[in-house]
Motif scaffolding. Structure first.
Motif, PDB file in Angstrom:
ATOM      1  N   PHE A   1       0.835  -1.198   0.000  1.00 21.01           N
ATOM      2  CA  PHE A   1       0.000   0.000   0.000  1.00 21.01           C
ATOM      3  C   PHE A   1       0.870   1.248   0.000  1.00 21.01           C
ATOM      4  CE2 PHE A   1       0.679  -1.410   4.353  1.00 21.01           C
ATOM      5  CZ  PHE A   1       1.033  -0.250   5.024  1.00 21.01           C
ATOM      6  N   ARG A   2       0.249   2.383  -0.293  1.00 20.34           N
ATOM      7  CA  ARG A   2       0.992   3.648  -0.327  1.00 20.34           C
ATOM      8  C   ARG A   2       0.635   4.512   0.875  1.00 20.34           C
ATOM      9  NH1 ARG A   2      -3.250   5.027  -4.088  1.00 20.34           N
ATOM     10  NH2 ARG A   2      -4.268   7.019  -3.553  1.00 20.34           N
ATOM     11  N   THR A   3       1.556   5.394   1.238  1.00 20.54           N
ATOM     12  CA  THR A   3       1.325   6.345   2.317  1.00 20.54           C
ATOM     13  C   THR A   3       2.268   7.522   2.112  1.00 20.54           C
ATOM     14  OG1 THR A   3       1.217   6.618   4.734  1.00 20.54           O
ATOM     15  CG2 THR A   3       2.993   5.263   3.881  1.00 20.54           C
ATOM     16  N   ASN A   4       2.338   8.403   3.096  1.00 22.47           N
ATOM     17  CA  ASN A   4       3.279   9.519   3.043  1.00 22.47           C
ATOM     18  C   ASN A   4       3.858   9.708   4.438  1.00 22.47           C
ATOM     19  OD1 ASN A   4       4.187  12.450   3.222  1.00 22.47           O
ATOM     20  ND2 ASN A   4       3.688  12.301   1.042  1.00 22.47           N
TER      21      ASN A   4
ATOM     22  N   ASP B   1       4.808  -7.890   1.488  1.00 16.83           N
ATOM     23  CA  ASP B   1       4.756  -9.027   0.581  1.00 16.83           C
ATOM     24  C   ASP B   1       6.147  -9.659   0.506  1.00 16.83           C
ATOM     25  OD1 ASP B   1       5.009 -10.545  -1.885  1.00 16.83           O
ATOM     26  OD2 ASP B   1       3.062  -9.739  -2.448  1.00 16.83           O
ATOM     27  N   PRO B   2       6.335 -10.886   1.002  1.00 16.90           N
ATOM     28  CA  PRO B   2       7.675 -11.506   1.023  1.00 16.90           C
ATOM     29  C   PRO B   2       8.324 -11.588  -0.357  1.00 16.90           C
ATOM     30  CG  PRO B   2       6.147 -12.767   2.378  1.00 16.90           C
ATOM     31  CD  PRO B   2       5.330 -11.756   1.626  1.00 16.90           C
ATOM     32  N   GLN B   3       7.525 -11.900  -1.387  1.00 18.39           N
ATOM     33  CA  GLN B   3       8.074 -12.027  -2.734  1.00 18.39           C
ATOM     34  C   GLN B   3       8.600 -10.689  -3.242  1.00 18.39           C
ATOM     35  OE1 GLN B   3       5.419 -13.959  -5.502  1.00 18.39           O
ATOM     36  NE2 GLN B   3       6.728 -13.549  -7.266  1.00 18.39           N
TER      37      GLN B   3
ATOM     38  N   ASN C   1      11.861  -9.677  -1.242  1.00 23.12           N
ATOM     39  CA  ASN C   1      13.058 -10.374  -1.708  1.00 23.12           C
ATOM     40  C   ASN C   1      13.535  -9.815  -3.041  1.00 23.12           C
ATOM     41  OD1 ASN C   1      13.330 -12.179   0.457  1.00 23.12           O
ATOM     42  ND2 ASN C   1      11.875 -13.620  -0.422  1.00 23.12           N
ATOM     43  N   TYR C   2      12.597  -9.488  -3.926  1.00 23.32           N
ATOM     44  CA  TYR C   2      12.956  -8.917  -5.226  1.00 23.32           C
ATOM     45  C   TYR C   2      13.644  -7.565  -5.053  1.00 23.32           C
ATOM     46  CZ  TYR C   2      12.415  -6.897  -9.889  1.00 23.32           C
ATOM     47  OH  TYR C   2      12.655  -6.300 -11.099  1.00 23.32           O
TER      48      TYR C   2
ATOM     49  N   TYR D   1       4.751  -4.331 -10.385  1.00 24.53           N
ATOM     50  CA  TYR D   1       4.532  -5.517  -9.565  1.00 24.53           C
ATOM     51  C   TYR D   1       3.049  -5.778  -9.388  1.00 24.53           C
ATOM     52  CZ  TYR D   1       4.596  -8.865  -5.730  1.00 24.53           C
ATOM     53  OH  TYR D   1       4.392  -9.988  -4.962  1.00 24.53           O
ATOM     54  N   ASN D   2       2.610  -6.938  -9.844  1.00 23.17           N
ATOM     55  CA  ASN D   2       1.248  -7.417  -9.606  1.00 23.17           C
ATOM     56  C   ASN D   2       0.188  -6.401 -10.046  1.00 23.17           C
ATOM     57  OD1 ASN D   2      -0.471  -9.470  -8.757  1.00 23.17           O
ATOM     58  ND2 ASN D   2      -0.626  -8.681  -6.662  1.00 23.17           N
ATOM     59  N   GLY D   3       0.445  -5.731 -11.180  1.00 24.58           N
ATOM     60  CA  GLY D   3      -0.520  -4.770 -11.704  1.00 24.58           C
ATOM     61  C   GLY D   3      -0.352  -3.362 -11.180  1.00 24.58           C
ATOM     62  N   TYR D   4       0.539  -3.166 -10.222  1.00 19.72           N
ATOM     63  CA  TYR D   4       0.770  -1.842  -9.648  1.00 19.72           C
ATOM     64  C   TYR D   4       2.133  -1.300 -10.089  1.00 19.72           C
ATOM     65  CZ  TYR D   4      -3.121  -2.878  -6.494  1.00 19.72           C
ATOM     66  OH  TYR D   4      -4.354  -3.190  -5.970  1.00 19.72           O
ATOM     67  N   THR D   5       2.293   0.017  -9.974  1.00 18.12           N
ATOM     68  CA  THR D   5       3.553   0.672 -10.301  1.00 18.12           C
ATOM     69  C   THR D   5       4.098   1.390  -9.073  1.00 18.12           C
ATOM     70  OG1 THR D   5       2.912   1.036 -12.615  1.00 18.12           O
ATOM     71  CG2 THR D   5       4.676   2.425 -11.736  1.00 18.12           C
TER      72      THR D   5
END
Length: 446
Positions: free
Chosen positions: A72-75, A86-88, A91-92, A366-370
């Motif tokens: 998720f996003r925040t400021n 998200d562990p994946q 790690n990336y 990643y997974n449809g998000y930027t």
């Protein structure tokens, strides 16, 4: 005048409304992860800085994972941030150090440690390799085996004896002072017994106040942090100049001895660089070790059977010695299976920071998000350590669980010292200090 005043108010209202809209809906060449940007300028910083009195995930993160999912996003402090549990993805990100991401710190750290320009201590490349190489040489396995283990034991014995003569102690402050004395000696040659100024209070004040909102006005915690930083800078810089001005200086084993040898041999090896790098290492060493040891006192009081397991292992070590009063050896340290299970379990539950920060150098899909270039990324690695699929009843303190966890599973799900190229160079030091402390504690005290 009324029409003019009305126009001014209207224009101001339009401007502020547009500004707030842009704040809440930042530009992105794609789809941003869900989330909220919080209040203009402040973002959602204050909620993250509220201390958590639980061993669980920080409420700020847990609440948003439940609402938005693991990414998720925040400021935070005016900086747009993507938070990932998200562990994946985590790690990336660690694998992309120097390619898609670089190390990044919150404004508090940037202002304190001078993390600006090409020569900043968090830079990627040969600057990072230099600092990591020096600290691995100072605090790595070989140094611990040949020298530091005995120095740690002596430091622990001295301080535990002092504590035992007092009615009560402030555990976190006392442990932090103990670690500070050791770290200051190893990093800039500070001699606690023969120095006129006691820097342990300054180091503790600095470490204690660092995680605060970066508002540098009198009366705030951050202002206190900056004052203590200035005192530390003066002490470290004076020590460096003392070494530099001594024509007979033969070098030694602390970080500033490397400064004397390497100063100005590369563009980044300046006095400021060595001073800031020393302060940063002090913070990391003191905060990580003191937090873990302090938490262990609470956990031991609640789980006396753990202390019984420790006593059995360490009394067996003493029985195998020809001389019971001989110092701890490296082979004895490496034989402490139960102790390392306890160390792992305390560290697993006692995360110092809510996450590890990176900065996106390019857009990351990643997974449809930027994740937009220039945005900060906070990888919440403690979600791995609280994963109920790996650690049954994850909030329970149970060192015996580590008997059934193989090395490969631990490596993928236990990252208290970071990951990738940025794994902490002082990881072995922290574990050795903690284990040595437990050895002296359970064999000589109740």
């Amino acid at each position: 005048m009324w029409p003019i005043g009305f126009c001014v108010v209207a224009l101001a209202t339009i401007f502020i409304t547009h500004w707030i809209y842009k704040w809440r809906n930042p530009k992105c060449n794609g789809v941003l992860p869900p989330g909220s940007m919080g209040i203009p300028l402040i973002g959602e910083t204050l909620e993250l800085l509220i201390p958590s009195h639980s061993l669980d995930l920080h409420p700020f993160i847990k609440k948003r994972i439940k609402k938005y999912g693991p990414v998720f996003r925040t400021n935070l402090v005016g900086r747009p941030v993507i938070i990932t549990a998200d562990p994946q993805l985590n790690n990336y990100i660690f694998q992309q150090e120097g390619k898609l991401v670089e190390l990044w710190y919150m404004d508090t750290f940037e202002k304190v440690f001078g993390l600006e320009g090409e020569a900043r201590p968090n830079a990627v490349g040969h600057i990072h390799k230099y600092v990591r190489g020096v600290y691995l040489g100072l605090f790595g396995v070989e140094s611990l085996r040949t020298k530091l283990l005995s120095e740690i034991e002596q430091t622990v014995r001295t301080n535990l004896h002092i504590w035992s003569t007092k009615g009560t102690i402030d555990t976190k402050k006392s442990v932090a002072s103990m670690v500070a004395i050791f770290a200051a000696k190893c990093q800039f040659g500070y001699d606690f017994e023969n120095s006129a100024d006691d820097v342990t209070e300054t180091i503790y004040g600095f470490v204690h106040s660092l995680m605060s909102f970066p508002l540098n006005i009198p009366g705030t915690r951050f202002h206190k942090c900056m004052k203590d930083k200035e005192k530390l800078q003066q002490v470290i810089r004076a020590k460096l100049k003392e070494k530099l001005s001594n024509p007979n200086h033969q070098g030694g084993t602390d970080f500033l001895d490397h400064a004397v040898k390497d100063l100005n041999t590369d563009f980044f090896l300046t006095e400021d660089f060595f001073v800031y790098a020393t302060i940063g290492a002090l913070f990391a060493t003191v905060e990580s070790i003191s937090t873990a040891i302090t938490l262990s006192f609470k956990l031991f009081a609640e789980h006396p059977w753990v202390v019984e397991d420790l006593v059995a292992e360490h009394e067996a070590i003493l029985k195998r010695r020809e001389n019971k009063d001989s110092p701890l050896t490296w082979d004895e340290y490496k034989s402490m299976t139960v102790t390392m299970h306890v160390v792992n379990e305390v560290i697993r539950l006692g995360n110092v920071l809510p996450g590890i920060f990176r900065k996106a150098l390019k857009d990351i899909q990643y997974n449809g998000y930027t994740i937009p270039a220039g945005w900060a990324i906070m990888a919440v690695t403690c979600t791995l350590q609280l994963n109920p699929k790996i650690f049954k009843d994850p909030l329970a303190f149970n060192p015996r669980r580590w008997k059934d966890i193989d090395a490969e599973t631990a490596a993928k799900n236990f990252m208290p010292f970071g990951g990738g190229q940025r794994q902490c160079a002082g990881a072995e030091l922290a574990k050795a200090f903690f284990a040595t402390f437990l050895h002296v504690l359970v064999t000589e005290y109740r």
